[in-house]
Design a protein around this motif. Sequence first.
Motif, mmCIF file in Angstrom:
data_model
loop_
_atom_site.group_PDB
_atom_site.id
_atom_site.type_symbol
_atom_site.label_atom_id
_atom_site.label_comp_id
_atom_site.label_asym_id
_atom_site.label_seq_id
_atom_site.Cartn_x
_atom_site.Cartn_y
_atom_site.Cartn_z
ATOM 1 N N THR A 1 -19.469 20.200 -12.927
ATOM 2 C CA THR A 1 -19.614 19.983 -13.242
ATOM 3 C C THR A 1 -19.056 18.456 -14.707
ATOM 4 O O THR A 1 -20.374 17.834 -15.352
ATOM 5 C CB THR A 1 -19.339 20.782 -14.406
ATOM 6 O OG1 THR A 1 -18.260 21.374 -14.857
ATOM 7 C CG2 THR A 1 -20.354 21.871 -14.247
ATOM 8 N N GLY A 2 -18.081 17.765 -14.119
ATOM 9 C CA GLY A 2 -17.488 16.520 -14.986
ATOM 10 C C GLY A 2 -16.350 16.557 -14.045
ATOM 11 O O GLY A 2 -15.581 17.296 -13.536
ATOM 12 N N ASP B 1 -14.811 21.300 -17.068
ATOM 13 C CA ASP B 1 -15.093 21.457 -15.873
ATOM 14 C C ASP B 1 -14.868 22.080 -14.941
ATOM 15 O O ASP B 1 -13.447 22.503 -14.369
ATOM 16 C CB ASP B 1 -15.255 19.997 -15.318
ATOM 17 C CG ASP B 1 -16.077 18.825 -16.519
ATOM 18 O OD1 ASP B 1 -17.363 18.740 -17.154
ATOM 19 O OD2 ASP B 1 -15.534 17.975 -17.437
ATOM 20 N N ARG B 2 -15.968 22.562 -14.573
ATOM 21 C CA ARG B 2 -15.423 22.909 -13.201
ATOM 22 C C ARG B 2 -16.279 23.113 -11.771
ATOM 23 O O ARG B 2 -17.293 22.125 -11.747
ATOM 24 C CB ARG B 2 -16.422 24.591 -13.406
ATOM 25 C CG ARG B 2 -14.959 24.934 -14.406
ATOM 26 C CD ARG B 2 -14.036 25.563 -13.941
ATOM 27 N NE ARG B 2 -13.306 25.891 -15.013
ATOM 28 C CZ ARG B 2 -12.057 25.754 -15.565
ATOM 29 N NH1 ARG B 2 -11.781 24.036 -15.357
ATOM 30 N NH2 ARG B 2 -11.479 26.467 -16.617
ATOM 31 N N ILE B 3 -16.166 23.286 -10.365
ATOM 32 C CA ILE B 3 -16.402 23.436 -9.244
ATOM 33 C C ILE B 3 -17.943 23.814 -9.495
ATOM 34 O O ILE B 3 -18.047 25.158 -9.612
ATOM 35 C CB ILE B 3 -15.514 23.168 -7.972
ATOM 36 C CG1 ILE B 3 -14.303 22.321 -7.980
ATOM 37 C CG2 ILE B 3 -16.463 23.141 -6.764
ATOM 38 C CD1 ILE B 3 -13.813 22.997 -7.317
ATOM 39 N N ILE C 1 -24.709 23.492 -16.481
ATOM 40 C CA ILE C 1 -24.757 22.461 -15.691
ATOM 41 C C ILE C 1 -25.343 21.083 -16.574
ATOM 42 O O ILE C 1 -27.097 21.484 -16.766
ATOM 43 C CB ILE C 1 -25.688 22.470 -13.919
ATOM 44 C CG1 ILE C 1 -24.201 24.085 -13.576
ATOM 45 C CG2 ILE C 1 -25.577 20.891 -13.353
ATOM 46 C CD1 ILE C 1 -25.150 23.896 -11.746
ATOM 47 N N SER C 2 -25.012 20.123 -16.575
ATOM 48 C CA SER C 2 -25.705 19.129 -17.410
ATOM 49 C C SER C 2 -26.932 19.165 -17.537
ATOM 50 O O SER C 2 -27.125 18.868 -15.517
ATOM 51 C CB SER C 2 -24.748 17.933 -18.314
ATOM 52 O OG SER C 2 -24.718 17.395 -17.013
ATOM 53 N N ARG D 1 -7.445 15.492 -6.756
ATOM 54 C CA ARG D 1 -6.857 16.203 -7.668
ATOM 55 C C ARG D 1 -7.692 17.498 -8.541
ATOM 56 O O ARG D 1 -6.703 18.521 -8.897
ATOM 57 C CB ARG D 1 -7.042 15.227 -8.674
ATOM 58 C CG ARG D 1 -6.245 15.305 -10.028
ATOM 59 C CD ARG D 1 -6.602 14.252 -10.698
ATOM 60 N NE ARG D 1 -7.976 13.299 -10.985
ATOM 61 C CZ ARG D 1 -8.347 14.054 -12.091
ATOM 62 N NH1 ARG D 1 -8.478 15.158 -12.371
ATOM 63 N NH2 ARG D 1 -9.948 13.708 -11.103
ATOM 64 N N PHE D 2 -9.054 17.057 -8.666
ATOM 65 C CA PHE D 2 -9.837 18.384 -9.029
ATOM 66 C C PHE D 2 -9.333 20.285 -8.618
ATOM 67 O O PHE D 2 -9.144 20.892 -8.783
ATOM 68 C CB PHE D 2 -11.284 18.102 -9.117
ATOM 69 C CG PHE D 2 -11.684 18.831 -9.799
ATOM 70 C CD1 PHE D 2 -12.317 17.619 -11.146
ATOM 71 C CD2 PHE D 2 -12.525 19.870 -9.915
ATOM 72 C CE1 PHE D 2 -13.462 18.568 -12.081
ATOM 73 C CE2 PHE D 2 -13.108 20.321 -10.849
ATOM 74 C CZ PHE D 2 -13.555 20.121 -11.900
ATOM 75 N N LEU D 3 -9.697 19.249 -7.110
ATOM 76 C CA LEU D 3 -9.511 20.873 -6.216
ATOM 77 C C LEU D 3 -8.129 21.521 -6.285
ATOM 78 O O LEU D 3 -7.940 22.479 -6.018
ATOM 79 C CB LEU D 3 -9.918 20.294 -4.621
ATOM 80 C CG LEU D 3 -10.298 21.631 -3.378
ATOM 81 C CD1 LEU D 3 -11.333 22.477 -4.583
ATOM 82 C CD2 LEU D 3 -10.756 21.001 -2.321
#
Length: 939
Positions: free
Chosen positions: A15-16, A23-25, A52-53, A99-101
Motif C-alpha cells: 500500500t506504500g 503500510d502493508r503487503i 488501498i489508495s 527490507r519491507f518483508l
Amino acid sequence: MKEKVTYAVVDIETTGGNVASGDRIIQFGCVLIEDEKIVQQYATDINPLVSISKQIEQLTGITNQKVAHAPYFEDVATTIFNLLDGCIFVAHNIQFDYRFLSEEFVRCGLPPLSISGIDTVELAQILLPKEPSFRLNDLAAAFNFSHENPHQADSDAYVTAELFLMLKKKLKQLPLVTVEKLVELAYHCTMQTGQFFKDTLSEMYTERPPLPKQLIVKEGLALQQKTVDYEQRTHRVPVHYPITSKEKEKLFQQKLTMRTPQIKMMDEVYDYFSEHQSEHQSEHFAIEAATGTGKTLGYLLPLAYLATPQEPVVISTYTTLLQKQLFEKDSRQLNAILPFTIQTAVLKSKRHYIHLAKFQEVLKDPVENQLDALLRMRTLTWLTETTTGDLDELNLTNYLQPFWDKIRHRGWVDTMQEDPFYEQDFYLFAQEKIKNASIIITNHAFLCHDLHRKEPILPDVQKIVIDEAHHLADVATEASSEIFSYYRNQHLLRLVGKLAEEKSFLGRLNQLVPKNIGIQTSQLNLIEMSTLALEEELSLFFEELVMYCHIEMTEAQKKQDQIDLQFVRTTSWSLELRKLTKKVVALLQDVTILGMEVTQKALAQRKQMTQRERHLIDDFFELMQTLEDQTDIFQQIFQNSEQNEVTWFSFKQKSPKNSFVIKRSRIDSSEFLRTKLVEQTKSILYTGATLELNSVFTYFEKQLGEQPLRKLLIPTPYDYREQAKLWIPKELKPIKQLSKKQFAQMIVEYLEVLVRCSDENMMVLFNSHETLQAVYELIQQHSAFLGRELLAQGLSGSRDRMLKRFFHSAGGILLGADSFWEGVDLPGKSLRLIVVTRLPFESPDRPFTKARYQWLEREGINPFMADAVPKATIRLKQGLGRLIRSETDKGVLLVLDDRLVHTSYGQQMLTALPSEMTKEVISKEDLGRELPLFLKDEQ
C-alpha cells in the motif's frame, strides 16, 4: 557433492513504502529456481486491513474488493518465512522487497530475514550495458518476456526469474578474463550479488569455455575484433539510379513502402546533385518535405548512387540521437534494398569515445564507491560487445560522474603509436571508417564547431545535406557561445589542488620529482600559491558581481529565483570590479604559464615515464589548456562587445555565487554561416518539415545568410480535413490579464475537462518550466487526475524514458517544454491529444532575445513581425507535427491562448497551418462532447 542452490525470486505489492507508517503487503509472489530451471511458483493476495489508495489500484489492478477475503499477512507469514528459509533471495530492486518483508516478519513475531540476497537491477546494469532503462516492464519488452500483469506480484516475480536466468546465462558467456575482473569489483555490489559473480566464475573454471571467435584479449581486456568495410566500386555490378517508377518499385519490392511524394523528392535530389557534378553552379536547394513524406530515404537513396569514398557526401542532422537513427536505422533500410552496399560512417568528437589505455589505468586505481565499481563493471561487459567504443551506446541520462572524464578520449600529446591499444583504438578506427565511407553522418553542433576550427576535422567536401535545417542558425549561435562559470573554474582549480593532497594534480606531480624528469617542487609551489590566490580573487570577484547585479535588477526580477541580466557597462560597474577583473586575468595567466612550463619539461623526458605517468602529464596538459581557454573567454567577455554580440549574467538567487554563469554569444549567425559554409560549399541541400511560412522561404534564407534558394515544397500525404482539428476554447480570458497562479489554474481547469470526457494520453506543451512545475503540483493535488500516470520534464527522468513510459500509458499526461515540441514520434493511439498552453513565443525578457530584438531594430527591422512571429509559427507547426504521424492517425490540438483568434498575427499563424484542417472556437461544454466523438474508433 556440490550443495544444491535454490534461488527464491520474490516480488511484493504494497500500500506504500513504509511499514512503520502503517503500510502493508497486498500481494506476495515467489518463483523458486534450482539447476537453472523454474521449479515452483507461489503467490497469494493479502488483506492489508488498511484501504488501498486509488493510485495503487490504478498501478497494480489490485482493488480493495479483490483482497477483502484474502488471508492476513499474519496468516501466511510463517508459510512465506519457511518457503524462503535456506534460499538465496532475488528481487528487482532488492532493497525495497527485502527490507519491507523483513520488517513485516518482525511485526508478526518472526525473526528478521538473514538470508543472502541478489539484486537483478544491479545485475542488469552490469550485464546489459546498452539498455536505456532497467525498469522491469522495459526489460520484459526488450527481451520478449511475457508480462501480462505488470505490477502484480506473481507476474513480476516470474518475469524477474526469467530475467535472472537470462543474466546468469549472459554472465557465463563472457570471457573468463572479463569475469575475473568483474569478480574483483563485485565485492562492492549490493548485498551478496558479489558472491553470485564468484560462484559463476567457479562454475566457469570447471567448464573452461573457449574465447569466442569474435573476441581478442589485449593487455588483459577482452575486446570485439573490428574490421573496416571497404567499398569495392570497381567490382560493383554496373548500376544506375532507378529513374522510372517501375524501377523504383522493383528496388523497394515488399521491403519498404513507396510514397509518391517521396519519389518526387528522390528524383529532385538526384537531379540537383547530378547537375552540380557536371556544371559550375553554386545554387543551393531547399526542400520542405511534410511529415510522412519519407524525407530521410528521399535524400539517402539518390545519394547512394552519387557518393563515393573519393567524393563523399556529408549529412548533418540536429542531434546525436537523430545521427544515431540515421546510421543505425535509415542506413540499414537503405542497404537492405540497394543492389550494392553503401558505406556510411558517423563523425563525432574524440570525447564520445572510450580511451582504452586510460580505462586500463583506472582499473588499477582503488575503487572510490559502489557507483564507481558498477560503472567499471558495466564498461568491462560493454567492451565485449561494442565495435565502436562510442560511450553514447551506454544510453546514460548523463555522463557527469568523474569516471567518464577519466576514460574519455582526448587524443595524444605525443606519438599515438606509443599507446598500448594503438591498434585497437576506437577513435582511430572511427577515422578510418570515415576515410572509406561514401556518406558521412554528423550533427549540427559538430558541423558549426568545425566551421570555427583553424584545422577542421570534417573532410573538405562539396556536397552537404542539412537535415532538420530550421535548427542550423540557432545551433550556430549556440556554438559561438562562450561561458565562464564560478563553479566550473573553482572545480578546475580544485583539480589542480595542493601538494599535500595525494589525489590532486599537484600532489601526484610532486611524487614524480624524485624521478628527475624535469619537474621541481619549487615550480609546483609557485603553481600552488597562484592557484590559492586565484581561488580567493575569483570568490571576491563573483561576490562583487552578485552585488552589482542586485543594483541593476528591476523590482520584478528581485522576486524571481532565476535571474538573467544583460551586461551593459553602467556607472555601477565599480572601480573595485575593474581591479578584480585585472587580478583574475593576471592570476589565470600565471597558473597556465607555470603549468605549461611544467608540462613541456616533463614531455621532454617522456621516455623515462610509465604509461600511467604519461597519462598524468597528458591530463594535466589538458587541464592547463582548459584554463587557458577560460582565460581567453574571461578577457573577451569584459572587453567592449561588438554590435552583433551580447553578454549576460545568469544565476539563481538561492545560491547566487555557485550558480553564477557569465555568457557571451553572437546575436545573429547569418554572416558566419554565409562566409564559412554557404560561400565555401558548391552543393547544399537543406531539408526539413518546417522551412517555409505560407509557401515563402525568406525567413529561412535570411537566417542562413543564403541567396534566394532553389525551392521545392512537398505537400503532406495526410488528410488533415478528416484526421485533425484545432480548437480554441470560447471562454478563454485574455492571457495577459492572468497572474501566473491564475494561468496555471486555468490550464488545470481545461485539463480536467479533457480527463473527464476522455481517457486519451495527452501531451501538454509549455513555454515556461515555472508554469509547467506549477501545473504539475496542482494536478498532483486534484482528485480528477487520480490514477493517471503524470510525467513532467525535469521531474520524471530523461526525455527518452518519459516518452517510453508515456507510449505504454493508458490515459497518461505528459507535461513538456523545449525539446518536446518536436522530434517526438508516437504514432497511433499513444498520442491523439496535444494541449498548447500558450503561443510559443520566446520570452522577450531573456537577455539574448532582448539583445537580438535591439539589434534588429538598429537594422531597421520590426523584431516582432520579422523574428518573433515566424519563430513562434514554426514552433506551432512543429507541435502539430507531433499529432499526425501516419495515414490512420487522428488528433486534436487544443490551444489555450485567445491571441490565436483575436490578433492579426494570430490569424497569420493560423494561415501557416494546413489550410484544410478544421480550426474553430469551441465552448467548454462542446469540447467535452465533441472530443470523444471525433476520436471514437470507427469500426
